[in-house]
Design a protein around this motif. Sequence first.
Motif, PDB file in Angstrom:
ATOM      1  N   PRO A 177       0.791  -1.234   0.000  1.00  0.00           N
ATOM      2  CA  PRO A 177       0.000   0.000   0.000  1.00  0.00           C
ATOM      3  C   PRO A 177       0.818   1.277   0.000  1.00  0.00           C
ATOM      4  N   ALA A 178       2.103   1.215   0.309  1.00  0.00           N
ATOM      5  CA  ALA A 178       2.943   2.418   0.248  1.00  0.00           C
ATOM      6  C   ALA A 178       3.408   2.713  -1.164  1.00  0.00           C
ATOM      7  N   GLY A 179       3.338   1.732  -2.039  1.00  0.00           N
ATOM      8  CA  GLY A 179       3.899   1.853  -3.374  1.00  0.00           C
ATOM      9  C   GLY A 179       2.994   2.550  -4.369  1.00  0.00           C
ATOM     10  N   PRO A 180       3.375   2.534  -5.656  1.00  0.00           N
ATOM     11  CA  PRO A 180       2.591   3.207  -6.708  1.00  0.00           C
ATOM     12  C   PRO A 180       1.391   2.371  -7.141  1.00  0.00           C
ATOM     13  N   VAL A 181       0.459   2.195  -6.220  1.00  0.00           N
ATOM     14  CA  VAL A 181      -0.688   1.314  -6.458  1.00  0.00           C
ATOM     15  C   VAL A 181      -2.022   2.059  -6.412  1.00  0.00           C
ATOM     16  N   TRP A 182      -1.988   3.357  -6.094  1.00  0.00           N
ATOM     17  CA  TRP A 182      -3.227   4.087  -5.852  1.00  0.00           C
ATOM     18  C   TRP A 182      -3.705   4.793  -7.118  1.00  0.00           C
ATOM     19  N   ARG A 183      -4.948   4.557  -7.407  1.00  0.00           N
ATOM     20  CA  ARG A 183      -5.575   5.130  -8.600  1.00  0.00           C
ATOM     21  C   ARG A 183      -6.640   6.117  -8.138  1.00  0.00           C
ATOM     22  N   ILE A 184      -6.381   7.393  -8.352  1.00  0.00           N
ATOM     23  CA  ILE A 184      -7.331   8.432  -7.958  1.00  0.00           C
ATOM     24  C   ILE A 184      -8.485   8.448  -8.953  1.00  0.00           C
ATOM     25  N   VAL A 185      -9.689   8.489  -8.454  1.00  0.00           N
ATOM     26  CA  VAL A 185     -10.859   8.493  -9.332  1.00  0.00           C
ATOM     27  C   VAL A 185     -10.790   9.705 -10.253  1.00  0.00           C
ATOM     28  N   GLY A 186     -10.909   9.448 -11.551  1.00  0.00           N
ATOM     29  CA  GLY A 186     -10.833  10.508 -12.547  1.00  0.00           C
ATOM     30  C   GLY A 186      -9.456  10.683 -13.152  1.00  0.00           C
ATOM     31  N   HIS A 187      -8.464   9.921 -12.658  1.00  0.00           N
ATOM     32  CA  HIS A 187      -7.096  10.011 -13.178  1.00  0.00           C
ATOM     33  C   HIS A 187      -6.630   8.613 -13.582  1.00  0.00           C
ATOM     34  N   PRO A 188      -5.948   8.483 -14.710  1.00  0.00           N
ATOM     35  CA  PRO A 188      -5.595   7.148 -15.201  1.00  0.00           C
ATOM     36  C   PRO A 188      -4.379   6.525 -14.538  1.00  0.00           C
ATOM     37  N   ASP A 189      -3.436   7.339 -14.057  1.00  0.00           N
ATOM     38  CA  ASP A 189      -2.174   6.808 -13.564  1.00  0.00           C
ATOM     39  C   ASP A 189      -2.264   6.408 -12.096  1.00  0.00           C
ATOM     40  N   ARG A 190      -1.365   5.516 -11.710  1.00  0.00           N
ATOM     41  CA  ARG A 190      -1.257   5.108 -10.311  1.00  0.00           C
ATOM     42  C   ARG A 190      -0.118   5.867  -9.644  1.00  0.00           C
ATOM     43  N   VAL A 191      -0.307   6.201  -8.380  1.00  0.00           N
ATOM     44  CA  VAL A 191       0.700   6.970  -7.640  1.00  0.00           C
ATOM     45  C   VAL A 191       0.975   6.302  -6.301  1.00  0.00           C
ATOM     46  N   ARG A 192       2.068   6.711  -5.679  1.00  0.00           N
ATOM     47  CA  ARG A 192       2.397   6.231  -4.342  1.00  0.00           C
ATOM     48  C   ARG A 192       1.438   6.843  -3.318  1.00  0.00           C
ATOM     49  N   LEU A 193       1.344   6.200  -2.167  1.00  0.00           N
ATOM     50  CA  LEU A 193       0.516   6.736  -1.094  1.00  0.00           C
ATOM     51  C   LEU A 193       0.951   8.144  -0.730  1.00  0.00           C
ATOM     52  N   ALA A 194       2.260   8.379  -0.665  1.00  0.00           N
ATOM     53  CA  ALA A 194       2.773   9.698  -0.282  1.00  0.00           C
ATOM     54  C   ALA A 194       2.467  10.771  -1.314  1.00  0.00           C
ATOM     55  N   ASP A 195       2.110  10.379  -2.527  1.00  0.00           N
ATOM     56  CA  ASP A 195       1.834  11.349  -3.591  1.00  0.00           C
ATOM     57  C   ASP A 195       0.353  11.655  -3.757  1.00  0.00           C
ATOM     58  N   LEU A 196      -0.487  11.080  -2.906  1.00  0.00           N
ATOM     59  CA  LEU A 196      -1.913  11.409  -2.960  1.00  0.00           C
ATOM     60  C   LEU A 196      -2.125  12.855  -2.512  1.00  0.00           C
ATOM     61  N   PRO A 197      -3.185  13.499  -3.009  1.00  0.00           N
ATOM     62  CA  PRO A 197      -3.474  14.871  -2.564  1.00  0.00           C
ATOM     63  C   PRO A 197      -3.667  14.933  -1.063  1.00  0.00           C
ATOM     64  N   SER A 198      -3.087  15.922  -0.448  1.00  0.00           N
ATOM     65  CA  SER A 198      -3.207  16.097   0.998  1.00  0.00           C
ATOM     66  C   SER A 198      -3.872  17.437   1.294  1.00  0.00           C
ATOM     67  N   PRO A 199      -4.789  17.476   2.287  1.00  0.00           N
ATOM     68  CA  PRO A 199      -5.412  18.750   2.633  1.00  0.00           C
ATOM     69  C   PRO A 199      -4.408  19.775   3.157  1.00  0.00           C
ATOM     70  N   THR A 200      -3.223  19.298   3.524  1.00  0.00           N
ATOM     71  CA  THR A 200      -2.183  20.220   3.994  1.00  0.00           C
ATOM     72  C   THR A 200      -1.149  20.505   2.916  1.00  0.00           C
ATOM     73  N   GLY A 201      -1.386  19.968   1.704  1.00  0.00           N
ATOM     74  CA  GLY A 201      -0.445  20.170   0.640  1.00  0.00           C
ATOM     75  C   GLY A 201       0.793  19.305   0.760  1.00  0.00           C
ATOM     76  N   GLY A 202       0.714  18.265   1.586  1.00  0.00           N
ATOM     77  CA  GLY A 202       1.830  17.368   1.757  1.00  0.00           C
ATOM     78  C   GLY A 202       2.814  17.791   2.806  1.00  0.00           C
TER      79      GLY A 202
END
Length: 271
Positions: A240-265
């Motif tokens: 789950p930490a790896g590039p496995v996350w697919r944001i709804v509306g976006h085709p690519d997969r990203v790492r958990l740390a690269d998901l949008p954050s309400p604090t901007g990361g």
Amino acid sequence: MAAELGRLTPRDRFLLDLLDQHRTFTTDQLVDLAFGSVGRARNRLNTLHDRDILDRFRHYQRPGSQAWRWTLGPVGAALIAAGRGETLPRPAAVRDATARLAMSPTLSHLLTVNGFFVALTAHARTYPGARLVRWWNEARCREACGNLVRPDGHGVWADNGRTVPFWVEADLGTETLSRVVGKLTGYAALPPRRAYPVLFWLPTTARETNLHTHLRQTGVPDGVTVATAATDHAATTGGPAGPVWRIVGHPDRVRLADLPSPTGGGASWDG
């Protein structure tokens, strides 16, 4: 019980706290959380079991044997209660609670949720820049969310300067997709300080594809970020930490740390 206080190691106390908060783990999960090898884990866990600090159960399975599920034993539960200044539980009551857990229809779901956070903890042990900063169980999530929604878990993941708080919904494929998507209404009602990404942890990529199709038809409520990952895909791509996350509306997969954050990361998030 007083004699046990002088025999408990810091790791033993760590295990007691984990089991108090999250109820049960498999042997392999405890290996990832606190031990360097299966052999060391089994030796220590069996010792703690013999002293009634931990208890364990497993169901009949063929072929082979099901992994042990570990819980607090009578002495372990008493130590936790004593540390809080609470009345010590009767041994029979602790055994009854373990029996109910062993027969609970939600046991598989609980182990799946715990397994998600265990995988993040294990990843952080091998990547110095990564850390699971916070891990809340379902009960703690209910306290934070009231009656609006009931997340399965909440965490804060930090990785080399980026910090992402998130909610987790673990799906076993037993609910209709309409019911799964319907949970998003509650997340949309949360106050802005709790507007974390909602992560759906799904059993298969086929289930994940179907969920995205359903979400394209129904839409995602305003203000809610949804990302999905499937355990069968994550098993070969870093968990789950790896590039496995697919944001709804976006085709690519990203790492958990690269998901949008309400604090901007950044490092600021609501405690």
